[in-house]
Each structure stands twice: as structure tokens, then as C-alpha cells.
Write an enzyme that holds these catalytic residues in place. Structure first.
Site, PDB file in Angstrom:
ATOM      1  N   ILE A   1       0.832  -1.213   0.000  1.00  0.00           N
ATOM      2  CA  ILE A   1       0.000   0.000   0.000  1.00  0.00           C
ATOM      3  C   ILE A   1       0.868   1.265   0.000  1.00  0.00           C
ATOM      4  O   ILE A   1       0.409   2.333  -0.432  1.00  0.00           O
ATOM      5  CB  ILE A   1      -0.961  -0.038   1.219  1.00  0.00           C
ATOM      6  CG1 ILE A   1      -2.180   0.811   1.004  1.00  0.00           C
ATOM      7  CG2 ILE A   1      -0.254   0.329   2.504  1.00  0.00           C
ATOM      8  CD1 ILE A   1      -3.292   0.564   2.025  1.00  0.00           C
TER       9      ILE A   1
ATOM     10  N   ASN B   1      11.333  -8.399   7.133  1.00  0.00           N
ATOM     11  CA  ASN B   1      11.549  -7.701   8.404  1.00  0.00           C
ATOM     12  C   ASN B   1      11.072  -8.601   9.539  1.00  0.00           C
ATOM     13  O   ASN B   1       9.978  -9.175   9.470  1.00  0.00           O
ATOM     14  CB  ASN B   1      10.777  -6.374   8.417  1.00  0.00           C
ATOM     15  CG  ASN B   1      11.319  -5.395   7.397  1.00  0.00           C
ATOM     16  OD1 ASN B   1      12.515  -5.360   7.121  1.00  0.00           O
ATOM     17  ND2 ASN B   1      10.440  -4.601   6.803  1.00  0.00           N
TER      18      ASN B   1
ATOM     19  N   GLY C   1      12.093  -3.797  12.205  1.00  0.00           N
ATOM     20  CA  GLY C   1      11.104  -2.854  11.681  1.00  0.00           C
ATOM     21  C   GLY C   1       9.830  -3.527  11.197  1.00  0.00           C
ATOM     22  O   GLY C   1       9.110  -2.972  10.363  1.00  0.00           O
ATOM     23  N   GLN C   2       9.522  -4.712  11.739  1.00  0.00           N
ATOM     24  CA  GLN C   2       8.304  -5.408  11.313  1.00  0.00           C
ATOM     25  C   GLN C   2       7.079  -4.697  11.872  1.00  0.00           C
ATOM     26  O   GLN C   2       6.927  -4.570  13.080  1.00  0.00           O
ATOM     27  CB  GLN C   2       8.347  -6.873  11.792  1.00  0.00           C
ATOM     28  CG  GLN C   2       7.173  -7.697  11.279  1.00  0.00           C
ATOM     29  CD  GLN C   2       7.302  -9.179  11.645  1.00  0.00           C
ATOM     30  OE1 GLN C   2       8.180  -9.563  12.423  1.00  0.00           O
ATOM     31  NE2 GLN C   2       6.432  -9.996  11.097  1.00  0.00           N
TER      32      GLN C   2
ATOM     33  N   HIS D   1       5.829 -11.971   6.008  1.00  0.00           N
ATOM     34  CA  HIS D   1       5.664 -11.618   4.590  1.00  0.00           C
ATOM     35  C   HIS D   1       7.030 -11.287   4.016  1.00  0.00           C
ATOM     36  O   HIS D   1       7.936 -10.865   4.737  1.00  0.00           O
ATOM     37  CB  HIS D   1       4.707 -10.439   4.429  1.00  0.00           C
ATOM     38  CG  HIS D   1       5.055  -9.264   5.282  1.00  0.00           C
ATOM     39  ND1 HIS D   1       4.734  -9.208   6.633  1.00  0.00           N
ATOM     40  CD2 HIS D   1       5.723  -8.126   5.010  1.00  0.00           C
ATOM     41  CE1 HIS D   1       5.192  -8.078   7.132  1.00  0.00           C
ATOM     42  NE2 HIS D   1       5.801  -7.401   6.179  1.00  0.00           N
TER      43      HIS D   1
ATOM     44  N   HIS E   1       8.898  -8.901   1.319  1.00  0.00           N
ATOM     45  CA  HIS E   1       8.821  -7.755   0.408  1.00  0.00           C
ATOM     46  C   HIS E   1       9.570  -8.106  -0.874  1.00  0.00           C
ATOM     47  O   HIS E   1      10.677  -8.663  -0.821  1.00  0.00           O
ATOM     48  CB  HIS E   1       9.513  -6.528   1.022  1.00  0.00           C
ATOM     49  CG  HIS E   1       8.830  -5.985   2.239  1.00  0.00           C
ATOM     50  ND1 HIS E   1       7.978  -4.901   2.205  1.00  0.00           N
ATOM     51  CD2 HIS E   1       8.871  -6.376   3.538  1.00  0.00           C
ATOM     52  CE1 HIS E   1       7.533  -4.641   3.426  1.00  0.00           C
ATOM     53  NE2 HIS E   1       8.068  -5.524   4.253  1.00  0.00           N
TER      54      HIS E   1
HETATM   55  P1  5GP Z   1       6.712  -4.742   7.589  1.00  0.00           P
HETATM   56  O1  5GP Z   1       7.275  -3.461   8.111  1.00  0.00           O
HETATM   57  O2  5GP Z   1       5.820  -5.410   8.585  1.00  0.00           O
HETATM   58  O3  5GP Z   1       7.765  -5.660   7.017  1.00  0.00           O
HETATM   59  O4  5GP Z   1       5.860  -4.354   6.323  1.00  0.00           O
HETATM   60  C1  5GP Z   1       4.490  -4.213   6.334  1.00  0.00           C
HETATM   61  C2  5GP Z   1       4.126  -3.618   5.003  1.00  0.00           C
HETATM   62  O5  5GP Z   1       2.752  -3.800   4.809  1.00  0.00           O
HETATM   63  C3  5GP Z   1       4.435  -2.132   4.894  1.00  0.00           C
HETATM   64  O6  5GP Z   1       5.339  -1.906   3.810  1.00  0.00           O
HETATM   65  C4  5GP Z   1       3.063  -1.519   4.641  1.00  0.00           C
HETATM   66  O7  5GP Z   1       3.117  -0.462   3.700  1.00  0.00           O
HETATM   67  C5  5GP Z   1       2.255  -2.691   4.137  1.00  0.00           C
HETATM   68  N1  5GP Z   1       0.832  -2.633   4.479  1.00  0.00           N
HETATM   69  C6  5GP Z   1       0.292  -2.338   5.691  1.00  0.00           C
HETATM   70  N2  5GP Z   1      -1.051  -2.407   5.631  1.00  0.00           N
HETATM   71  C7  5GP Z   1      -1.362  -2.785   4.358  1.00  0.00           C
HETATM   72  C8  5GP Z   1      -2.599  -3.024   3.687  1.00  0.00           C
HETATM   73  O8  5GP Z   1      -3.687  -2.921   4.248  1.00  0.00           O
HETATM   74  N3  5GP Z   1      -2.530  -3.385   2.372  1.00  0.00           N
HETATM   75  C9  5GP Z   1      -1.348  -3.525   1.716  1.00  0.00           C
HETATM   76  N4  5GP Z   1      -1.399  -3.872   0.423  1.00  0.00           N
HETATM   77  N5  5GP Z   1      -0.154  -3.291   2.327  1.00  0.00           N
HETATM   78  C10 5GP Z   1      -0.166  -2.938   3.629  1.00  0.00           C
END
Ligand code: 5GP
Ligand code: ZN
Length: 111
Positions: free
Chosen positions: A31, A86, A92-93, A99, A101
């Protein structure tokens, strides 16, 4: 009830375009993209950390690595890509559902 955003997207309770989906995982766009192409590859099973993985969770990660090169072209990643996972607070999770990236679509800065 699971309050996890990625579980909700996986179950279709929140709509999000899925670039790939099978019984085990799916791929959506982030997003808040950090590159021209920024996807998230998400297992359907809810867990936060690699350290929590079952043997089956590990098999699904291996399957992701089989599938991704096969759909790389469709995803606009012919030039290559970078994978990031992450983990925890220091990593920074933000979303506590494991998941991967996938960043690409342009030349990324080295780090
Ligand atoms: P993290 O920091 O946990 O590795 O990454 C989480 C990612 O999920 C972030 O890059 C954030 O932009 C993305 N994200 C959070 N909420 C949503 C959502 O509702 N939809 C989508 N498509 N991405 C999301
Ligand atoms: Zn979840």
C-alpha cells in the site's frame, strides 16, 4: 477472531488485487511502495517470525521461491528484484504476519 490485516486480505474479507494466489500464499502490492514495483508475498497461515515456522511453513516458503521466478516477467521484474523479510522490532516489522517484500522495477540503491 483474527484481527490481522493480511489474514483478512488472504480470506478475501478485505479486497486487494492479488497478482498471484494459490492455497498456500498470495502476492499483493504494498500500500505504501518503496520502489517502482513493491509487492508483498504472504503465506496464508498466520505466524509472525521465522523462528515460529513449522516444517510445512518452511515448505511453503520454498514453494514461493519456486513460483516467483516463473511469474517474475508478469510482475515487471525482468531486471531483477530484492527480497526483504523484516523480523521483530529491531527489524522494523510492522505487520505481525510473516511476509516477504519484493522490490524492483528499477535499479535499487545498494546498501
Ligand atoms: P513490515 O514493516 O511489517 O515488514 O511491512 C508491512 C508492510 O505492509 C508495509 O510496507 C506496509 O506499507 C504494508 N501494508 C500495511 N497495511 C497494508 C494493507 O492494508 N494493504 C497492503 N497492500 N499493504 C499494507
Ligand atoms: Zn495474519
Amino acid at each position: 477472531m483474527c484481527d490481522c490485516i493480511f489474514c483478512k486480505i488472504g480470506k478475501g474479507e478485505i479486497s486487494s488485487k492479488k497478482y498471484y494466489e494459490d492455497d498456500d500464499f498470495f502476492i499483493i502490492s504494498d500500500i505504501s511502495p518503496k520502489a517502482k514495483c513493491h509487492y508483498l508475498m504472504i503465506p496464508k497461515n498466520h505466524y509472525k517470525l521465522i523462528s515460529e515456522q513449522t516444517e510445512n511453513d518452511r515448505k511453503i516458503i520454498a514453494k514461493m521461491f519456486d513460483v516467483l521466478p516463473k511469474i517474475q516477467h508478469e510482475l515487471g521484474l525482468d531486471g531483477g528484484y530484492r527480497l526483504i523479510i523484516n523480523q521483530g522490532e529491531d527489524g522494523g516489522q510492522e505487520v505481525p504476519h510473516l511476509h516477504i517484500h519484493i522490490l524492483g522495477g528499477e535499479k535499487l540503491k545498494s546498501f
